[in-house]
Write a protein that holds these residues in place. Structure first.
Motif, PDB file in Angstrom:
ATOM      1  N   ASP A 163      -6.902  -7.626  -4.326  1.00 26.48           N
ATOM      2  CA  ASP A 163      -7.583  -7.241  -5.819  1.00 26.48           C
ATOM      3  C   ASP A 163      -9.009  -7.775  -5.562  1.00 26.48           C
ATOM      4  OD1 ASP A 163      -5.089  -6.215  -6.543  1.00 26.48           O
ATOM      5  OD2 ASP A 163      -4.137  -8.120  -7.083  1.00 26.48           O
ATOM      6  N   TYR A 193       0.765  -1.172   0.044  1.00 29.42           N
ATOM      7  CA  TYR A 193      -0.001   0.098  -0.092  1.00 29.42           C
ATOM      8  C   TYR A 193       0.948   1.219   0.067  1.00 29.42           C
ATOM      9  CZ  TYR A 193      -3.710  -3.180   1.228  1.00 29.42           C
ATOM     10  OH  TYR A 193      -4.782  -4.202   1.135  1.00 29.42           O
ATOM     11  N   GLN A 247      -1.564  -1.908  -4.272  1.00 32.06           N
ATOM     12  CA  GLN A 247      -2.916  -1.196  -4.266  1.00 32.06           C
ATOM     13  C   GLN A 247      -2.697   0.277  -4.301  1.00 32.06           C
ATOM     14  OE1 GLN A 247      -5.598  -3.401  -4.617  1.00 32.06           O
ATOM     15  NE2 GLN A 247      -3.781  -4.423  -4.749  1.00 32.06           N
ATOM     16  N   ASP A 299      -9.208  -3.603   4.104  1.00 33.34           N
ATOM     17  CA  ASP A 299      -7.765  -3.943   3.909  1.00 33.34           C
ATOM     18  C   ASP A 299      -7.434  -3.742   5.278  1.00 33.34           C
ATOM     19  OD1 ASP A 299      -8.238  -4.047   1.024  1.00 33.34           O
ATOM     20  OD2 ASP A 299      -7.522  -2.083   0.788  1.00 33.34           O
TER      21      ASP A 299
END
Length: 324
Positions: A218, A115, A133, A140
């Motif tokens: 995802d 991230y 991401q 998350d």
């Protein structure tokens, strides 16, 4: 083992040693009140640590608030569960502070790898590919938190203890009223002053062991390590029998963790019973999975007769010496 965790262990061991009537050091057990107080202090210190890393992870205020809520909601009950139900299933004794330290370290690596805006890291393990991401969502945060909790607290437990821990996390995560029926609830509220925040995970946990799961951002889905096992094993026709490594779920899990930690330069210790495949998995990862451009590796063999001088000699022989 990181130097910070090692220092924490040394400090903890020093506190346990007291002089007995014979003048010899003996181990003093902590009172339950001291353990509970340590549990509260651990939660507070972990929250302070995360607040300091807000800029490091580009976390928004809402992200930090959600992490704070998860720590306050789940860490005190887990610590009390270790004290009241899991004592007989602990195979590696650690303090609550050490467990939370391992947990925050794993959360750090997952946030950095997947991230971070500056990361181009792609998680590749088995047949699975997880790309970096663009933004961090509450779903998350929750899944990262649960995953890190399992692999930090659960590492101290045998298989029975891991089952108890997994069932507890699954039930409390999927049903906010579950804690009212659990036997730790009275102690949790009266002694630790814990309050039920009424949190339920946005992505419910499947009815299976949390140690068999990983999170795919995802797909926004929990998946099993078995799902990432390749359908066909690529085995060299000239490979010797002892070097053949068949992909298994636990091997895929090791590959995931090794990639996560090594990419962030975090030391990794792999331990297990004799014949469990530690050397085989580590050797395979170093030879087949490690980035040869960024890393080099060598193996040190230790025995009861290994001396400090021998270790130093082997290290210096394998390191590049500066040229004049």
């Amino acid at each position: 083992i990181s130097s910070e965790e090692e220092n924490m262990t040394k400090t903890e061991n020093k506190r346990k040693l007291v002089k007995s009537k014979t003048g010899l050091p003996t181990e003093k057990k902590k009172s339950k009140r001291l353990v509970r107080r340590e549990s509260i202090m651990t939660t507070r210190s972990s929250l302070n640590s995360f607040s300091k890393k807000k800029k490091l992870h580009n976390l928004k205020g809402s992200h930090c608030s959600h992490f704070t809520a998860l720590f306050e909601w789940l860490i005190p009950p887990i610590n009390l569960l270790f004290e009241m139900e899991l004592q007989n299933h602990v195979i590696e004794t650690s303090s609550p502070a050490l467990r939370v330290h391992r947990m925050t370290t794993l959360i750090d690596t997952l946030l950095h790898n997947t991230y971070s805006k500056n990361s181009d890291f792609c998680h590749t393990f088995g047949s699975e590919r997880i790309f970096c991401q663009t933004y961090l969502r509450n779903i998350d945060i929750e899944c990262i938190f649960v995953f890190a909790l399992a692999w930090s607290f659960g590492n101290d437990l045998n298989s029975t203890g891991q089952t108890i821990l997994s069932d507890f996390v699954m039930n409390i995560g999927n049903d906010s009223d579950y804690i009212y029926t659990h036997k730790i609830f009275k102690m949790l509220t009266s002694k630790l002053k814990w309050q039920n925040l009424g949190i339920e995970l946005e992505l419910p946990l499947p009815k299976t062991s949390i140690f068999q799961l990983y999170y795919n951002p995802d797909l926004k889905k929990w998946k099993s390590w078995a799902d990432a096992v390749p359908l066909k094993a690529n085995i060299d026709v000239d490979a010797s029998f002892q070097n053949i490594l068949i992909p298994t779920p636990i091997g895929i899990a090791f590959e995931f963790h090794a990639q996560s930690y090594i990419n962030q330069n975090v030391p990794l210790l792999l331990y297990g019973s004799t014949g469990s495949g530690k050397s085989a998995h580590a050797t395979n990862f170093l030879h087949e999975k490690l980035n040869k451009i960024l890393f080099t590796h060598f193996t040190l063999h230790f025995s009861a007769n290994t001396t400090v001088e021998q270790t130093q000699h082997e290290l210096t022989d394998n390191l590049e010496k500066p040229r004049k």
